[in-house]
Design an enzyme around this catalytic site. Structure first.
Site, PDB file in Angstrom:
ATOM      1  N   LYS A  49       0.843  -1.211   0.000  1.00 18.71           N
ATOM      2  CA  LYS A  49       0.000   0.000   0.000  1.00 18.71           C
ATOM      3  C   LYS A  49       0.872   1.253   0.000  1.00 18.71           C
ATOM      4  CE  LYS A  49      -3.717  -2.611   2.106  1.00 18.71           C
ATOM      5  NZ  LYS A  49      -4.425  -3.083   3.301  1.00 18.71           N
ATOM      6  N   GLN A  93      -4.565  -1.877   9.633  1.00 21.42           N
ATOM      7  CA  GLN A  93      -4.438  -3.186   8.987  1.00 21.42           C
ATOM      8  C   GLN A  93      -4.974  -4.298   9.902  1.00 21.42           C
ATOM      9  OE1 GLN A  93      -3.220  -3.732   5.743  1.00 21.42           O
ATOM     10  NE2 GLN A  93      -3.978  -5.787   6.081  1.00 21.42           N
ATOM     11  N   ASP A 116     -10.824   2.416   3.781  1.00 22.81           N
ATOM     12  CA  ASP A 116     -11.038   0.968   3.641  1.00 22.81           C
ATOM     13  C   ASP A 116     -12.531   0.665   3.471  1.00 22.81           C
ATOM     14  OD1 ASP A 116      -8.998  -0.869   3.421  1.00 22.81           O
ATOM     15  OD2 ASP A 116      -8.553  -0.905   5.572  1.00 22.81           O
TER      16      ASP A 116
END
Ligand code: NAD
Length: 290
Positions: A49, A93, A116
Site C-alpha cells: 500500500k 491493517q 477501507d
C-alpha cells in the site's frame, strides 16, 4: 479462457491517478496506515500500500506499533489521525492482535477518512446506493469487471463467503441497480446446503472463503466468470520463502471451464490496493462528504 489481469488493470488505473496528481491538485493526497504487531502477511500488504502511494505521487505514512499495544493506545492513535488535517484517509491493517476489539477500532475511525470502507456509515450508504467509500476489495472486483466489460445485468452471481469486508459487500454491490450490477445474487456460506449445486448455477462466481483451492472444476458451469478473492499461503519447498500463494479456487481444474478467471497472485489482491488509492484521492478531494 481469458485471464482477468489485475496487474494490467491496476497499472492502468494507477497511471490515471498519477496523471491527476501530476496535473496539479489543491493538496497531495495523504494515506496513513497503522500496523500493529508482526504478522508477516500484514507486513507485505501494508508495504505494498505504501509503495503504491509512492508510485502515484501520494504522500504516505506508516505507523508501526508492537503487538503489546493496548486497545486504548490504538484508539488514541486513531483519534490523532482523525484530527490531523494533513491525513486524508487512513487504514488500520487487520487482523489486530486478539486482545484488541476490531469493531471498536473500526467504529472509532472518522467515516470521512475511512478509505477501507469498513465503517458502518460507509457500509450503510453503500447498501443504499449513496456516495460512500466502497470497501477496497469489492471495489477492486467491480473495477476489474468494468475494465473487461463483463456483462452483469440479469446474470446469476453466486458469492461464496459472507464476511463483512468481502462476501457481504460484493453481494450488495453486484445486486445494485446499474453497471456493474443488476445481478441476481445468491450469498452462500459455511451453512449452505449443497454448495457445489449453488455454484453450478452461477454465471459469475465470487470466491472469498479462505480455504486453499476449495472450489473445484466440476462445480463450475461452462463459460462462467470466476473471481478468486482468496489469498492463502501453502507450503512449497521449491520456493525460497518456503510457501506459495494460492486462491480459494482450484485454478487447474476450474480455469479450462471459464470464460474469464482472476489468477492468484496477480488478480484481486492488486486491485484491492488500487481501490484504496482511488478512495484516498476521493477523500483528499472531499468528493464523498464535501
Ligand atoms: P472470513 O474468514 O472473514 O470469511 C470466510 C467466509 O467463508 C465466511 O463467511 C464463511 O461462512 C465462509 N466459509 C467458510 N468455510 C466455508 C465452507 N466450507 N463452505 C462455504 N463457505 C465457507 O474471510 P475473508 O476475510 O472474507 O477472506 C476470504 C479470503 O479472501 C481469504 O483467503 C483472504 O485471505 C482473502 N482476502 C483477499 C483480499 C484481497 O485483497 N484479495 C482481501 C481480503 C481477503
Amino acid at each position: 479462457m481469458q485471464l482477468l489481469d489485475g496487474k494490467l488493470v491496476s497499472q492502468t488505473i494507477k497511471a490515471q491517478l498519477a496523471a491527476e496528481v501530476a496535473a496539479g491538485l489543491k493538496k497531495t493526497p495523504h494515506l496513513a496506515a497503522i500496523l500493529v504487531g508482526e504478522n508477516a502477511a500484514s507486513q507485505v500488504y501494508v508495504n505494498s500500500k505504501i509503495k503504491s502511494c509512492e508510485e502515484v505521487g501520494f504522500k504516505s505514512t506508516l505507523i508501526q506499533r508492537p503487538a503489546e499495544t493496548t486497545e486504548a493506545e490504538l484508539l488514541e492513535l486513531v483519534q490523532q489521525l482523525n484530527s490531523d488535517p494533513d491525513v486524508d484517509g487512513f487504514i488500520v491493517q487487520l487482523p489486530l492482535p486478539k486482545h484488541i476489539n476490531d469493531e471498536r477500532v473500526t467504529l472509532a475511525i472518522d467515516h470521512r477518512k475511512d478509505v477501507d470502507g469498513f465503517h458502518p456509515i460507509n457500509f450503510g450508504r453503500m447498501a443504499q446506493g449513496m456516495p460512500a467509500f466502497l470497501p477496497a476489495t469489492p471495489y477492486g472486483i467491480v473495477e476489474i469487471l468494468r475494465h473487461y466489460h463483463i456483462e452483469t445485468a440479469g446474470k446469476n452471481c453466486v458469492v461464496v463467503g459472507r464476511s463483512n469486508i468481502v462476501g457481504t459487500p460484493i453481494s450488495i454491490l453486484l445486486s445494485r441497480k446499474g453497471y456493474p450490477g443488476d445481478c441476481t445474487v445468491t450469498l452462500t456460506h459455511s451453512r449452505t446446503h449443497d454448495l457445489p449445486a449453488e455454484v453450478r448455477r452461477a454465471d459469475i462466481v465470487v470466491a472469498a472463503i479462505g480455504i486453499p483451492e476449495f472450489i473445484k472444476g466440476d462445480w463450475v458451469k461452462e463459460g462462467a466468470v470466476v473471481i478468486d478473492v482468496g489469498i492463502n499461503r501453502v507450503a512449497d519447498e521449491s520456493k525460497k520463502s518456503g510457501f506459495k500463494l494460492v486462491g480459494d479456487v482450484d485454478f487447474e481444474s476450474v480455469a479450462p471451464k471459464c470464460s474469464y478467471i482472476t489468477p492468484v497472485p496477480g488478480g484481486v489482491g492488486l486491485m484491492t490496493v488500487t481501490a484504496l488509492l482511488i478512495n484516498t484521492l476521493k477523500a483528499s478531494k472531499r468528493e464523498i462528504y464535501g
